[in-house]
Design an enzyme around this catalytic site. Structure first.
Site, PDB file in Angstrom:
ATOM      1  N   ARG A 106       8.076  -8.076   8.329  1.00  0.00           N
ATOM      2  CA  ARG A 106       8.575  -9.295   7.264  1.00  0.00           C
ATOM      3  C   ARG A 106       9.102 -10.430   8.285  1.00  0.00           C
ATOM      4  O   ARG A 106       9.486 -10.283   9.326  1.00  0.00           O
ATOM      5  CB  ARG A 106       9.736  -8.540   6.554  1.00  0.00           C
ATOM      6  CG  ARG A 106       9.356  -7.658   5.276  1.00  0.00           C
ATOM      7  CD  ARG A 106       8.432  -8.673   4.222  1.00  0.00           C
ATOM      8  NE  ARG A 106       8.173  -7.549   3.066  1.00  0.00           N
ATOM      9  CZ  ARG A 106       6.981  -7.132   3.055  1.00  0.00           C
ATOM     10  NH1 ARG A 106       6.062  -7.197   3.895  1.00  0.00           N
ATOM     11  NH2 ARG A 106       6.700  -6.276   2.022  1.00  0.00           N
ATOM     12  N   HIS A 119      -0.133 -13.542   5.100  1.00  0.00           N
ATOM     13  CA  HIS A 119       0.315 -12.047   4.391  1.00  0.00           C
ATOM     14  C   HIS A 119      -0.911 -11.347   4.102  1.00  0.00           C
ATOM     15  O   HIS A 119      -0.961 -10.777   2.828  1.00  0.00           O
ATOM     16  CB  HIS A 119       1.544 -12.288   3.244  1.00  0.00           C
ATOM     17  CG  HIS A 119       2.253 -10.947   3.094  1.00  0.00           C
ATOM     18  ND1 HIS A 119       3.500 -11.147   2.825  1.00  0.00           N
ATOM     19  CD2 HIS A 119       1.771  -9.507   3.034  1.00  0.00           C
ATOM     20  CE1 HIS A 119       4.016  -9.775   2.676  1.00  0.00           C
ATOM     21  NE2 HIS A 119       3.100  -8.722   2.861  1.00  0.00           N
TER      22      HIS A 119
HETATM   23  P1  NDP Z   1       7.381   3.358   6.519  1.00  0.00           P
HETATM   24  O1  NDP Z   1       8.769   3.246   5.787  1.00  0.00           O
HETATM   25  O2  NDP Z   1       6.323   4.329   6.353  1.00  0.00           O
HETATM   26  O3  NDP Z   1       7.797   3.336   8.152  1.00  0.00           O
HETATM   27  C1  NDP Z   1       8.845   2.581   8.381  1.00  0.00           C
HETATM   28  C2  NDP Z   1       9.202   2.924  10.142  1.00  0.00           C
HETATM   29  O4  NDP Z   1      10.117   2.108  10.765  1.00  0.00           O
HETATM   30  C3  NDP Z   1       9.622   4.493  10.434  1.00  0.00           C
HETATM   31  O5  NDP Z   1       9.272   5.019  11.391  1.00  0.00           O
HETATM   32  C4  NDP Z   1      11.232   4.235  10.313  1.00  0.00           C
HETATM   33  O6  NDP Z   1      11.841   5.367  11.184  1.00  0.00           O
HETATM   34  C5  NDP Z   1      11.358   2.971  11.208  1.00  0.00           C
HETATM   35  N1  NDP Z   1      12.303   2.142  11.098  1.00  0.00           N
HETATM   36  C6  NDP Z   1      12.924   1.813  10.110  1.00  0.00           C
HETATM   37  N2  NDP Z   1      14.051   1.194  10.451  1.00  0.00           N
HETATM   38  C7  NDP Z   1      14.401   1.473  11.794  1.00  0.00           C
HETATM   39  C8  NDP Z   1      15.334   0.865  12.810  1.00  0.00           C
HETATM   40  N3  NDP Z   1      16.385   0.337  12.432  1.00  0.00           N
HETATM   41  N4  NDP Z   1      15.056   1.176  14.025  1.00  0.00           N
HETATM   42  C9  NDP Z   1      14.157   1.882  14.431  1.00  0.00           C
HETATM   43  N5  NDP Z   1      12.887   2.398  13.368  1.00  0.00           N
HETATM   44  C10 NDP Z   1      13.114   2.041  12.177  1.00  0.00           C
HETATM   45  O7  NDP Z   1       6.753   1.933   6.462  1.00  0.00           O
HETATM   46  P2  NDP Z   1       5.352   1.437   6.247  1.00  0.00           P
HETATM   47  O8  NDP Z   1       4.767   1.825   7.845  1.00  0.00           O
HETATM   48  O9  NDP Z   1       4.741   1.794   5.072  1.00  0.00           O
HETATM   49  O10 NDP Z   1       5.521  -0.243   6.257  1.00  0.00           O
HETATM   50  C11 NDP Z   1       6.324  -0.988   7.403  1.00  0.00           C
HETATM   51  C12 NDP Z   1       6.456  -2.278   6.959  1.00  0.00           C
HETATM   52  O11 NDP Z   1       5.396  -2.997   6.847  1.00  0.00           O
HETATM   53  C13 NDP Z   1       6.999  -2.224   5.189  1.00  0.00           C
HETATM   54  O12 NDP Z   1       8.122  -2.249   4.977  1.00  0.00           O
HETATM   55  C14 NDP Z   1       6.402  -3.664   5.088  1.00  0.00           C
HETATM   56  O13 NDP Z   1       7.551  -4.656   5.395  1.00  0.00           O
HETATM   57  C15 NDP Z   1       5.304  -4.010   5.947  1.00  0.00           C
HETATM   58  N6  NDP Z   1       4.081  -4.131   5.626  1.00  0.00           N
HETATM   59  C16 NDP Z   1       3.307  -5.259   5.492  1.00  0.00           C
HETATM   60  C17 NDP Z   1       1.984  -5.400   5.053  1.00  0.00           C
HETATM   61  C18 NDP Z   1       1.375  -6.696   5.406  1.00  0.00           C
HETATM   62  O14 NDP Z   1       0.302  -6.955   4.692  1.00  0.00           O
HETATM   63  N7  NDP Z   1       1.787  -7.521   6.436  1.00  0.00           N
HETATM   64  C19 NDP Z   1       1.470  -4.381   4.375  1.00  0.00           C
HETATM   65  C20 NDP Z   1       2.243  -3.108   4.263  1.00  0.00           C
HETATM   66  C21 NDP Z   1       3.431  -3.030   4.915  1.00  0.00           C
HETATM   67  P3  NDP Z   1      11.885   6.777  10.780  1.00  0.00           P
HETATM   68  O15 NDP Z   1      10.578   7.348  10.791  1.00  0.00           O
HETATM   69  O16 NDP Z   1      12.676   7.473  11.713  1.00  0.00           O
HETATM   70  O17 NDP Z   1      12.332   6.570   9.354  1.00  0.00           O
HETATM   71  C1  OXD Z   2       3.262  -4.469   1.521  1.00  0.00           C
HETATM   72  C2  OXD Z   2       2.988  -5.737   1.711  1.00  0.00           C
HETATM   73  O1  OXD Z   2       4.397  -4.139   1.425  1.00  0.00           O
HETATM   74  O2  OXD Z   2       1.937  -6.264   1.551  1.00  0.00           O
HETATM   75  O3  OXD Z   2       2.563  -3.492   1.228  1.00  0.00           O
HETATM   76  O4  OXD Z   2       3.532  -6.460   2.594  1.00  0.00           O
END
Ligand code: NDP
Ligand code: OXD
Length: 309
Positions: free
Chosen positions: A224, A272
């Site tokens: 984000r 995005h």
């Molecule tokens: P998940 O919830 O599956 O994974 C999040 C990861 O981030 C986990 O490994 C978590 O750790 C880690 N994490 C969260 N907070 C912290 C922190 N403070 N310090 C260290 N590690 C942290 O998310 P996704 O993989 O599904 O998606 C990630 C993000 O990508 C979404 O929230 C979204 O913002 C973005 N996104 C963007 C898209 C785009 O088109 N640009 C599409 C899809 C997603 P732990 O495993 O220990 O919980």
């Molecule tokens: C999502 C994104 O969160 O598109 O899937 O950013």
């Protein structure tokens, strides 16, 4: 069962067909055809109008049309007592990995230079380090980060992955927690950000971090926009501390016309578009989760509001 749906009008028919194919008793309601709001038990949404979900007094679950949920939780007037279910989708994960691999290779092989050279009709090859000499650090090891790490490892890049909790991924150096963040960024020739936006990750990529990264490193942000202090990134790009950045997400979207990212020679803007939600597979996942609820079960994954993701 009444399901409130809110997203891009253009995709409505596709969603309606896909959800109906899975749940033949689904009664999809839209903003202009809500009917009795008390009927609505489920909401399937991307960025619903502020406060609207509160009108549904019998709402059981909110399903995010995306892996992230800030499009719901950043509304100061969303019904916080209603659990949010995040999207988990193999196609979204695959698309994200393709986007990341595209930019890793673009930066690693200096392809931008060939673009400029073509304009000048210049035939000149550039040497590049072997994959083994270019470490890629991935922030976030959830559904997207894990897959990206595995695919980058398979291309024989040395990969470091970072998450809140400790992970084990074959062939990937996994670190966890705040105490190791400095190490992760200081060894990143290419830094990939796949963290969710939470209070702990807001502004996490700032001048201090850019200065810790090796000189001339690269950044790929798919998380984000508010995880980056934009002013600091622009300064790091101007000095060459960060050689180039591929940015898919921004504090304000669409990116305003006068934003300096648009015209910076070393910034690549995508709208995005790293991993757009696939209507069919996402509808399948959400419909399955709604069926679980209707059968008395609990859908997953439910967002933990304390962690913020
Ligand atoms: P998940 O919830 O599956 O994974 C999040 C990861 O981030 C986990 O490994 C978590 O750790 C880690 N994490 C969260 N907070 C912290 C922190 N403070 N310090 C260290 N590690 C942290 O998310 P996704 O993989 O599904 O998606 C990630 C993000 O990508 C979404 O929230 C979204 O913002 C973005 N996104 C963007 C898209 C785009 O088109 N640009 C599409 C899809 C997603 P732990 O495993 O220990 O919980
Ligand atoms: C999502 C994104 O969160 O598109 O899937 O950013």
């Amino acid at each position: 069962m009444a399901i409130f749906f809110h997203w891009d009008q253009a995709t409505r028919d596709l969603w309606q067909t896909s959800i109906a194919a899975q749940l033949n008793d689904a009664d999809l309601r839209f903003e202009e055809s809500i009917g009795n709001p008390d009927d609505v038990e489920f909401a399937v949404v991307w960025a619903p109008p502020s406060g609207l979900l509160k009108a549904f007094t019998n709402l059981k679950y909110i399903f995010s049309i995306g892996a992230g949920v800030t499009h719901i939780t950043l509304d100061p007037d969303w019904p916080e007592h209603v659990p949010i279910v995040r999207l988990q989708d193999r196609l979204l994960v695959q698309d994200m990995s393709c986007h990341i691999i595209h930019w890793v290779l673009h930066f690693h092989r200096f392809y931008a230079r060939y673009g400029h050279q073509q304009t000048a009709k210049q035939w000149l090859r550039h040497r590049y380090p072997s994959n083994a000499e270019r470490r890629v650090s991935v922030l976030g090891l959830g559904q997207t980060g894990l897959d990206a790490c595995e695919r980058l490892r398979d291309l024989e890049f040395p990969v470091t992955g970072w998450a809140r909790s400790q992970k084990t991924i074959d062939g990937v150096r996994c670190l966890s927690g705040e105490a190791t963040f400095g190490t992760v960024v200081s060894e990143a020739n290419i830094l990939v950000n796949l963290l969710p936006l939470t209070p702990a990750t807001t502004d996490i990529l700032n001048a201090r971090v850019f200065n810790q990264m090796p000189e001339g490193s690269f950044l790929i942000n798919c998380s984000r926009g508010s995880t980056i202090v934009d002013h600091d990134l622009l300064a790091a790009l101007d000095t060459g501390q960060i050689e180039a950045a591929a940015l898919d997400v921004f504090r304000e979207e669409p990116l305003p016309q006068d934003d300096p990212y648009w015209t910076h020679p070393n910034v690549y803007v995508t709208p995005h578009a790293a991993a757009p939600t696939n209507e069919q597979s996402a509808a399948e996942f959400i419909a399955q989760q709604i069926r679980i609820c209707v059968d008395g079960g609990t859908p997953s994954p439910i967002v933990d509001l304390k962690r913020g993701y």
